[in-house]
Design a protein around this motif. Structure first.
Motif, mmCIF file in Angstrom:
data_model
loop_
_atom_site.group_PDB
_atom_site.id
_atom_site.type_symbol
_atom_site.label_atom_id
_atom_site.label_comp_id
_atom_site.label_asym_id
_atom_site.label_seq_id
_atom_site.Cartn_x
_atom_site.Cartn_y
_atom_site.Cartn_z
ATOM 1 N N TYR A 205 75.431 22.276 84.085
ATOM 2 C CA TYR A 205 76.729 22.831 84.468
ATOM 3 C C TYR A 205 77.904 21.953 84.066
ATOM 4 N N ILE A 206 77.662 21.028 83.132
ATOM 5 C CA ILE A 206 78.787 20.366 82.472
ATOM 6 C C ILE A 206 79.628 21.448 81.814
ATOM 7 N N ARG A 207 80.940 21.390 81.950
ATOM 8 C CA ARG A 207 81.751 22.543 81.528
ATOM 9 C C ARG A 207 82.021 22.611 80.039
ATOM 10 N N TYR A 208 81.541 21.650 79.279
ATOM 11 C CA TYR A 208 81.673 21.699 77.825
ATOM 12 C C TYR A 208 80.314 22.001 77.211
ATOM 13 N N PRO A 209 80.294 22.706 76.073
ATOM 14 C CA PRO A 209 79.005 23.051 75.466
ATOM 15 C C PRO A 209 78.252 21.793 75.014
ATOM 16 N N ILE A 210 76.963 21.742 75.347
ATOM 17 C CA ILE A 210 76.076 20.681 74.870
ATOM 18 C C ILE A 210 75.182 21.318 73.813
ATOM 19 N N LYS A 211 75.319 20.882 72.573
ATOM 20 C CA LYS A 211 74.634 21.541 71.458
ATOM 21 C C LYS A 211 73.495 20.670 70.938
ATOM 22 N N MET A 212 72.398 21.358 70.630
ATOM 23 C CA MET A 212 71.241 20.694 70.038
ATOM 24 C C MET A 212 70.723 21.530 68.877
ATOM 25 N N LEU A 213 70.129 20.855 67.927
ATOM 26 C CA LEU A 213 69.446 21.543 66.827
ATOM 27 C C LEU A 213 68.048 21.887 67.311
ATOM 28 N N VAL A 214 67.774 23.193 67.467
ATOM 29 C CA VAL A 214 66.506 23.622 68.050
ATOM 30 C C VAL A 214 65.681 24.408 67.039
ATOM 31 N N THR A 215 64.376 24.375 67.253
ATOM 32 C CA THR A 215 63.438 25.068 66.356
ATOM 33 C C THR A 215 63.192 26.485 66.860
ATOM 34 N N LYS A 216 63.264 27.453 65.947
ATOM 35 C CA LYS A 216 63.050 28.846 66.334
ATOM 36 C C LYS A 216 62.163 29.543 65.319
ATOM 37 N N GLN A 217 61.485 30.576 65.797
ATOM 38 C CA GLN A 217 60.704 31.458 64.931
ATOM 39 C C GLN A 217 61.509 32.731 64.717
ATOM 40 N N VAL A 218 61.867 33.022 63.458
ATOM 41 C CA VAL A 218 62.662 34.218 63.164
ATOM 42 C C VAL A 218 61.942 35.045 62.102
ATOM 43 N N PRO A 219 62.157 36.372 62.098
ATOM 44 C CA PRO A 219 61.526 37.216 61.068
ATOM 45 C C PRO A 219 62.017 36.828 59.673
ATOM 46 N N LYS A 220 61.112 36.871 58.707
ATOM 47 C CA LYS A 220 61.500 36.565 57.326
ATOM 48 C C LYS A 220 62.484 37.600 56.793
ATOM 49 N N GLU A 221 62.272 38.861 57.196
ATOM 50 C CA GLU A 221 63.187 39.924 56.809
ATOM 51 C C GLU A 221 63.643 40.650 58.064
ATOM 52 N N GLU A 222 64.901 41.057 58.085
ATOM 53 C CA GLU A 222 65.485 41.659 59.280
ATOM 54 C C GLU A 222 64.747 42.920 59.717
ATOM 55 N N LYS A 223 64.311 43.733 58.731
ATOM 56 C CA LYS A 223 63.662 45.004 59.077
ATOM 57 C C LYS A 223 62.159 44.834 59.287
ATOM 58 N N ASP A 224 61.615 43.788 58.788
ATOM 59 C CA ASP A 224 60.168 43.558 58.883
ATOM 60 C C ASP A 224 59.907 42.388 59.833
ATOM 61 N N LYS A 225 59.375 42.704 61.022
ATOM 62 C CA LYS A 225 59.163 41.670 62.029
ATOM 63 C C LYS A 225 57.686 41.326 62.183
ATOM 64 N N THR A 226 56.988 41.407 61.075
ATOM 65 C CA THR A 226 55.563 41.038 61.102
ATOM 66 C C THR A 226 55.343 39.603 60.638
ATOM 67 N N GLU A 227 56.269 39.120 59.793
ATOM 68 C CA GLU A 227 56.141 37.751 59.310
ATOM 69 C C GLU A 227 57.331 36.921 59.789
ATOM 70 N N TYR A 228 57.010 35.717 60.276
ATOM 71 C CA TYR A 228 58.054 34.853 60.824
ATOM 72 C C TYR A 228 58.059 33.516 60.090
ATOM 73 N N GLU A 229 59.202 32.865 60.129
ATOM 74 C CA GLU A 229 59.309 31.521 59.571
ATOM 75 C C GLU A 229 60.013 30.611 60.575
ATOM 76 N N THR A 230 59.766 29.334 60.445
ATOM 77 C CA THR A 230 60.360 28.349 61.348
ATOM 78 C C THR A 230 61.688 27.871 60.781
ATOM 79 N N VAL A 231 62.748 27.973 61.578
ATOM 80 C CA VAL A 231 64.076 27.506 61.157
ATOM 81 C C VAL A 231 64.657 26.637 62.270
#
Length: 639
Positions: A205-231
């Protein structure tokens, strides 16, 4: 060119304690560095609004970066920064005004192997980094300096300061983590999920944004959600605006429920939410929850009461027990105040007047909310009372009845006149004209109480009786003593005051007439009863056991079961016999024929009374033999 300087003597001693002491909660160094960054932004924002020579910042932020290869954690802000003089003043001389007090308290707690998690309250939070760091670097630039500076130290005797090229105003702290030890993992702070967890716990609840570089799994293609990549993406990991600082009309019930479930690890929504915002000499926000179900460990020795404590949105303490009285230990919640004097240890915090004032206000607010619930939401209050009513009764009893006036109108009981709960106020409203006492009976449950022989006179005269089924009920009522001028009266103790003068005179004459019989029964029972007398309270039953006014039979049971009692606590027992029962006529006949035989009858009567009251028989085998003997005699007399 770098200049080397020595820490002051007290600073060296503090650093030595930081680095070498057994310190169980090393996580707090992240909290302290983030808090310092937030303070730096606050200062810059204020100065930029009041000094036209200081450029405004469009978006303030605190950034945390991990570098697993270099084993570093970097915390960066775009706040006020420091000049060279401020670096020497702030980082070269540790907590000028508070160092001695802090050192003394830290030594004391270290010797006791205690967990001091309030280090930042002494203004030495920056140095908590040396609990995990082999080296700390600070890159900083003030808006009042065209040059940036690098402060560096390994936390031993000296530190260095040198000018550097730093275009941006603000501060960057680089913590070089130590190598892992057998019992301490410093590498855990390089783990993305662990780091996020710590930030959320302490700085959500610190009132300023605390930002971190986080790892996520996102679809390789927007319309095709069968294959994911790590970004990797930048993510704001803190909530920033505490839910308790929002106006009630800005927050939905579902948001509050969701916050409660997450914050306090409950799978159910709370029964009641109480929100407070106090502004004045002492400012604070409080968010209090009454759980729908009692915590599973509420009655265990390991259960810790208390509310979470925040200062300016920064998490300080998980269980501040001084904020909650014992009888409300089931409540959960938090308090956030910018005005608490937190340059003190938790031991002194217990006597802090500010905390006590907040605690008193929270207690009154909870009680007022419960009274409102009782008036306007009876069914919900009954649900609350069935879950936590024993705690309200304990509150009436504890500390010699200190809170009895505050809590008496929250008590609920079943009674002989109502199928549902009744309050003491409602009972008094229904009292008969001229009724002197509020009558009550004790027992395991309503069904058993209603069958008690002692109820017969009250039923006949239509007097209402409260049913006490919790062990603490009679203790609480004895502490309360009276309600609206009406004293409480146990139907199994003393004279109930319900006889007319004519009835009393008739009973006294019968007692004189049968004095020999009563004395013979009394003698047969020896020291087990203090008196045998004719009863005014019995109408259908033959016999009952009552006590004189000092200690009730039910309280004797409760006290006798307590550790160390060893059966030493005894009520003064009285055996009452119904003079209008057929059994009394049978006793008269036995006494006239064979005065010695009355001993067996006396034993059977006494044991019968014990069974009715729920007491164990002193000699069950003897009782069975006596019954057999009497049955055989009765059978033979019929031949």
């Amino acid at each position: 060119m770098a200049k080397t300087r020595e820490f002051k003597a007290e600073s060296k001693e503090l650093l030595n304690l930081m680095i070498n002491s057994i310190y169980s909660n090393k996580d707090i160094f992240i909290r302290e560095l983030i808090s310092n960054a937030s303070d730096a932004i606050d200062k810059y924002n204020f100065i930029s609004l009041t000094n036209e020579n200081v450029p405004r910042v469009d978006e303030y932020e605190i950034v945390i970066e991990r570098d697993e290869a270099r084993r570093t954690i970097t915390i960066r802000d775009n706040g006020i920064g420091m000049t060279e003089e401020e670096l020497i003043e702030n980082l070269g001389t540790i907590a000028k005004s508070g160092t001695k007090a802090f050192l003394e308290k830290m030594k004391e707690l270290t010797e006791a192997n205690a967990n001091l998690d309030t280090i930042g309250q002494f203004g030495v939070g920056f140095y908590s980094a040396f609990m995990v760091a082999k080296k700390v670097e600070v890159k900083t630039r003030s808006p009042f300096s065209e040059t940036g500076y690098l402060w560096s130290s390994e936390g031993v005797d000296t530190y260095t300061i040198e000018p550097i090229d730093k275009p941006e105003i603000g501060t960057e702290i680089i913590v070089y983590l130590r190598e892992d030890e057998e019992d301490v993992s410093y590498s855990q702070y390089l783990d993305e999920y662990r780091l996020k967890e710590i930030v959320k716990k302490y700085s959500n609840y610190i009132r300023y944004p605390i930002k971190m570089l986080v790892t996520k799994q996102v679809p390789k293609e927007e319309k095709d959600k069968t294959e994911y990549e790590t970004v990797q993406e930048w993510e704001t990991v803190n909530s920033m605006i505490p839910i308790w600082r929002k106006n009630r009309n800005e927050v939905t019930d579902e948001e509050l429920n969701e916050f409660y479930r997450y914050q306090f690890n409950d799978y159910l929504d709370p029964m009641k939410v109480i929100q407070m915002r106090i502004e004045g000499a002492l400012n604070y926000d409080a968010l209090i929850f009454i759980p729908k179900k009692a915590p599973y460990d509420l009655y265990s020795d390991k259960y810790e009461k208390g509310l979470q404590l925040y200062s300016k949105g920064v998490f300080i303490m998980d269980k501040c027990k001084e904020l909650v009285p014992d009888y409300l230990k089931f409540v959960k919640g938090l308090v956030d105040s910018p005005d608490l004097s937190l340059n003190i240890s938790r031991e002194i915090l217990q006597q802090n007047r500010q905390v006590q004032k907040i605690a008193n206000n929270i207690e009154k607010k909870i009680i007022n909310e419960l009274k409102r619930m009782l008036r306007n939401e009876r069914e919900q209050y009954i649900e609350f009372f069935e879950t936590y009513g024993v705690h309200i009764k304990f509150g009436v009893y504890e500390n010699y009845g200190e809170k009895k006036e505050l809590l008496k109108d929250l008590l609920l009981f079943y009674s002989s006149e109502t199928k549902n709960y009744t309050t003491l106020s409602e009972y008094v409203e229904r009292m008969k004209e001229g009724q002197e006492y509020i009558y009550y009976a004790t027992g395991q449950n309503r069904e058993l109480i209603e069958k008690l022989p002692q109820m017969e006179q009250l039923k006949e005269k239509k007097y209402e009786v409260l049913f006490f089924t919790d062990d603490i009920d009679e203790f609480a009522i004895n502490m309360l003593r009276e309600y609206e001028g009406k004293r409480f009266k146990n139907i199994s103790t003393g004279d109930l005051g319900l006889e007319s003068e004519e009835e009393k005179k008739e009973r006294e004459e019968k007692a004189k007439e049968h004095k020999g019989l009563l004395k013979a029964i009394e003698k047969a029972l020896k020291d087990r009863v203090s008196e045998v007398r004719l009863s005014s309270r019995l109408k259908d039953s033959a016999v009952c056991l009552v006590s004189k006014d000092s200690l009730s039979l039910e309280m004797e049971k409760i006290l006798s079961n307590m550790r160390g009692a060893n059966g030493l606590i005894k009520a003064e027992r009285v055996l009452e016999i119904n003079p209008n029962h057929r059994l009394f006529k049978a006793l008269e006949n036995v006494y006239e024929r064979d005065k010695k035989a009355i001993t067996t009858y006396a034993e059977v009567l006494y044991n019968q009374a014990l069974l009715i009251e729920g007491f164990p028989l002193e000699d069950p085998v003897s009782f069975a033999n006596q019954l057999n003997e009497l049955l055989i005699k009765a059978s033979e007399s019929e031949k």
